[in-house]
Enzyme design. Structure first.
Site, mmCIF file in Angstrom:
data_model
loop_
_atom_site.group_PDB
_atom_site.id
_atom_site.type_symbol
_atom_site.label_atom_id
_atom_site.label_comp_id
_atom_site.label_asym_id
_atom_site.label_seq_id
_atom_site.Cartn_x
_atom_site.Cartn_y
_atom_site.Cartn_z
ATOM 1 N N HIS A 1 0.846 -1.197 0.000
ATOM 2 C CA HIS A 1 0.000 0.000 0.000
ATOM 3 C C HIS A 1 0.880 1.245 0.000
ATOM 4 C CE1 HIS A 1 -3.972 -1.838 1.676
ATOM 5 N NE2 HIS A 1 -3.494 -2.490 0.653
ATOM 6 N N TYR B 1 -9.374 5.524 6.996
ATOM 7 C CA TYR B 1 -9.584 5.945 8.387
ATOM 8 C C TYR B 1 -10.684 7.004 8.388
ATOM 9 C CZ TYR B 1 -5.169 3.794 9.947
ATOM 10 O OH TYR B 1 -4.166 2.917 10.271
ATOM 11 N N PRO C 1 -4.234 0.470 18.618
ATOM 12 C CA PRO C 1 -3.955 -0.043 17.272
ATOM 13 C C PRO C 1 -4.117 0.969 16.138
ATOM 14 C CG PRO C 1 -6.060 -0.880 18.076
ATOM 15 C CD PRO C 1 -5.451 -0.113 19.209
ATOM 16 N N LYS D 1 0.973 -0.251 14.958
ATOM 17 C CA LYS D 1 2.386 -0.285 15.333
ATOM 18 C C LYS D 1 2.807 -1.451 16.226
ATOM 19 C CE LYS D 1 3.700 3.313 13.146
ATOM 20 N NZ LYS D 1 4.304 2.976 11.863
ATOM 21 N N TYR E 1 4.063 6.611 9.718
ATOM 22 C CA TYR E 1 3.227 5.458 9.369
ATOM 23 C C TYR E 1 4.048 4.349 8.700
ATOM 24 C CZ TYR E 1 -1.235 3.181 8.490
ATOM 25 O OH TYR E 1 -2.292 2.309 8.513
HETATM 26 C C1 LIG Z 1 -6.807 -8.989 19.600
HETATM 27 C C2 LIG Z 1 -5.580 -8.211 19.167
HETATM 28 C C3 LIG Z 1 -5.616 -7.463 17.998
HETATM 29 C C4 LIG Z 1 -4.505 -6.723 17.615
HETATM 30 N N1 LIG Z 1 -4.571 -5.986 16.464
HETATM 31 C C5 LIG Z 1 -3.489 -5.258 16.094
HETATM 32 C C6 LIG Z 1 -3.504 -4.490 14.925
HETATM 33 O O1 LIG Z 1 -4.490 -4.443 14.195
HETATM 34 N N2 LIG Z 1 -2.384 -3.777 14.597
HETATM 35 C C7 LIG Z 1 -1.248 -3.830 15.376
HETATM 36 O O2 LIG Z 1 -0.241 -3.212 15.041
HETATM 37 N N3 LIG Z 1 -1.217 -4.547 16.491
HETATM 38 C C8 LIG Z 1 -2.298 -5.265 16.863
HETATM 39 N N4 LIG Z 1 -2.244 -5.985 17.973
HETATM 40 C C9 LIG Z 1 -0.993 -5.979 18.701
HETATM 41 C C10 LIG Z 1 0.023 -6.950 18.107
HETATM 42 O O3 LIG Z 1 -0.622 -8.133 17.740
HETATM 43 C C11 LIG Z 1 1.081 -7.162 19.177
HETATM 44 O O4 LIG Z 1 1.699 -5.903 19.420
HETATM 45 C C12 LIG Z 1 2.136 -8.183 18.811
HETATM 46 O O5 LIG Z 1 1.569 -9.473 18.769
HETATM 47 C C13 LIG Z 1 3.283 -8.142 19.837
HETATM 48 O O6 LIG Z 1 4.129 -9.241 19.665
HETATM 49 P P1 LIG Z 1 4.838 -9.906 20.915
HETATM 50 O O7 LIG Z 1 5.657 -11.008 20.342
HETATM 51 O O8 LIG Z 1 5.475 -8.875 21.731
HETATM 52 O O9 LIG Z 1 3.670 -10.482 21.831
HETATM 53 P P2 LIG Z 1 2.559 -11.634 21.517
HETATM 54 O O10 LIG Z 1 2.207 -11.646 20.080
HETATM 55 O O11 LIG Z 1 1.513 -11.417 22.519
HETATM 56 O O12 LIG Z 1 3.351 -12.968 21.808
HETATM 57 C C14 LIG Z 1 3.616 -13.410 23.107
HETATM 58 C C15 LIG Z 1 3.738 -14.921 23.094
HETATM 59 O O13 LIG Z 1 4.080 -15.357 24.394
HETATM 60 C C16 LIG Z 1 3.285 -16.458 24.754
HETATM 61 N N5 LIG Z 1 3.184 -16.514 26.217
HETATM 62 C C17 LIG Z 1 2.438 -15.740 27.036
HETATM 63 N N6 LIG Z 1 2.618 -16.088 28.316
HETATM 64 C C18 LIG Z 1 3.513 -17.097 28.297
HETATM 65 C C19 LIG Z 1 4.089 -17.909 29.320
HETATM 66 N N7 LIG Z 1 3.777 -17.724 30.603
HETATM 67 N N8 LIG Z 1 4.954 -18.877 28.963
HETATM 68 C C20 LIG Z 1 5.293 -19.076 27.653
HETATM 69 N N9 LIG Z 1 4.758 -18.343 26.652
HETATM 70 C C21 LIG Z 1 3.888 -17.373 26.966
HETATM 71 C C22 LIG Z 1 1.949 -16.189 24.077
HETATM 72 O O14 LIG Z 1 1.193 -17.370 23.896
HETATM 73 C C23 LIG Z 1 2.412 -15.588 22.751
HETATM 74 O O15 LIG Z 1 2.602 -16.564 21.761
HETATM 75 C C24 LIG Z 1 -3.335 -6.733 18.397
HETATM 76 C C25 LIG Z 1 -3.293 -7.489 19.566
HETATM 77 C C26 LIG Z 1 -4.407 -8.211 19.962
HETATM 78 C C27 LIG Z 1 -4.353 -8.995 21.251
#
Ligand SMILES: Cc1cc2nc3c(=O)[nH]c(=O)nc-3n(C[C@H](O)[C@H](O)[C@H](O)COP(=O)(O)OP(=O)(O)OC[C@H]3O[C@@H](n4cnc5c(N)ncnc54)[C@H](O)[C@@H]3O)c2cc1C
Length: 390
Positions: A72, A201, A293, A297, A385
């Protein structure tokens, strides 16, 4: 078991970190609470910054992204029933963003990680981290009903907002900065071709709305709603009626309807902990910060953190230097706050707040007018962005 870096969590932060470390010759073990199927089907973010896309190609995990990702070159800001395009390629040195679902990214990363023959231990429970202030930290956990211990040099807390690693840091060692928003997003996935090729948006009297997509056949649509909105009050007809009202334009553009295959309500908050380190534990991604969201980011910020962490760990193992590890939190936090600012700015610009008065409404419209008519203002939006430099 013994490894160099124990990674807690196989989300974007943990998986990208493992592949970055692999490239530097640093060993790691990943512990993940859920099954492979669960993490590969969990629908979350869907927009990749320019830097994130580049990194996937550098790591050799970009084949499907190249084929299926939708590039995009801009977004539309819609207000007063008119659309205004922000042209990223023109305003941000030719850069663009790519639509590619987070769970597809996870599939690519899991496959690449497992091909390295270094493990992801799925379904590990009761994960606890120990001796963080020593040079010999370790992790205990249950795996298949067996108690295990993983000795390591460093622990990466990549376990998301509700994980366990941040929680073990003594309260006095962290400062929490937090802001909850008085609204949420009702999000749907619909089997309907997106009505626009790029994200739209919408600022509207009835509240914010967003048109996004997962593929040329699947639309992802969001409506501003109450934080704990009851989905039972939102039958399909009501969702489509509300969406049509908010997306309506004077030139008669129409949303495409289709069967709704998923609906969720997501709360909105800004959250940062500082520092992102305690002894030999380094927090990355959602474990350390959450953004609303609106700026798309969350995933991208997690990736930026682990690039910094991998480089610092690489320097430690290659040259015995702890300098970059010592600067990890300060380096990340500087960028985290800029991204927090942008995500907050997009959120306050486009949403209705419960205590809005006519002044606030007119101010938002004036700002939207400014952003879409001044090259300097649209350039600022565009460079944030597509993603600030790491
Ligand atoms: C419903 C939802 C919608 C979203 N939509 C957007 C969006 O549209 N745009 C955007 O930019 N961001 C969005 N986000 C945010 C984005 O998905 C997150 O910022 C991103 O996933 C962060 O990555 P991470 O690896 O830090 O954490 P996570 O993706 O949360 O990964 C953490 C991992 O750790 C594991 N875990 C947790 N506790 C434990 C434990 N005790 N022991 C072992 N493993 C564990 C979990 O199962 C998971 O697999 C959304 C988040 C959610 C929840």
């Amino acid at each position: 078991m013994r490894t160099q870096v124990a990674i807690i969590g196989a989300g974007p932060a943990g998986l990208f970190l493992s592949l970055l470390l692999e490239r530097l010759g640093v060993e790691s073990v990943i512990l993940e609470l859920h099954t492979r199927k669960h993490i590969e089907e969990r629908v979350r973010a869907g927009l990749l910054e320019f830097n994130t896309v580049q990194l996937m190609h550098e790591l050799g995990v970009g084949d499907r992204l190249r084929r299926q990702g939708l590039e995009h070159g801009g977004i539309e800001l819609r207000f007063n029933r008119h659309g205004h395009r922000i042209d990223f390629r023109d305003l941000a040195a030719g850069k663009c963003v790519t639509i590619y679902a987070q769970h597809e990214v996870i599939k690519d990363l899991v496959r690449a990680r497992l091909a390295t023959n270094h493990p992801i231990l799925f379904e590990t429970t009761e994960v606890l981290v120990h001796a963080l202030d020593s040079t010999a930290p370790y992790v205990t956990f249950q795996n298949g009903g067996v108690s295990e211990r993983l000795d390591c040099d460093f622990i990466a807390g990549c376990d998301g907002f509700h994980g366990v690693t941040r929680a073990v840091i003594p309260a006095g060692a962290l400062t929490v900065y937090e802001r909850e928003y008085p609204f949420g997003w009702l999000g749907i996935l619909a089997q309907a071709p997106p009505a626009s090729k790029e994200l739209v948006y919408v600022h509207h009297d009835r509240g914010f709305a967003l048109l996004s997509m997962r593929s040329p056949e699947i639309s992802r649509l969001y409506l501003q709603c109450a934080p704990g909105e009851d989905l039972a009050q939102w039958p399909d007809d009501r969702i489509w009626s509300e969406l049509h009202q908010r997306f309506a334009t004077d030139d008669g553009g129409q949303l495409t309807e289709g069967p709704i295959t998923q609906r969720t309500v997501t709360g909105m908050r800004s959250f940062v902990v500082e520092p992102m380190q305690f002894g030999r534990l380094f927090l990355a991604g959602d474990a350390a910060h959450i953004v609303p969201p609106t700026g798309a980011k969350g995933l991208n910020l997690a990736v930026a953190d682990v690039r910094v962490l991998a480089e610092a760990l690489g320097a430690f193992y290659a040259r015995g230097s702890s300098d970059l590890l010592g600067q990890y939190s300060a380096t990340c936090v500087r960028r985290v706050w800029k991204v927090q600012r942008f995500s907050w700015w997009m959120t306050q610009l486009l949403h209705r707040f419960p205590d809005d008065n006519p002044f606030d409404h007119r101010r938002q419209l004036a700002e939207l007018d400014y952003v879409t008519s001044s090259r300097a203002a649209s350039q600022s939006l565009a460079e944030n962005y597509v993603g600030l430099p790491v």
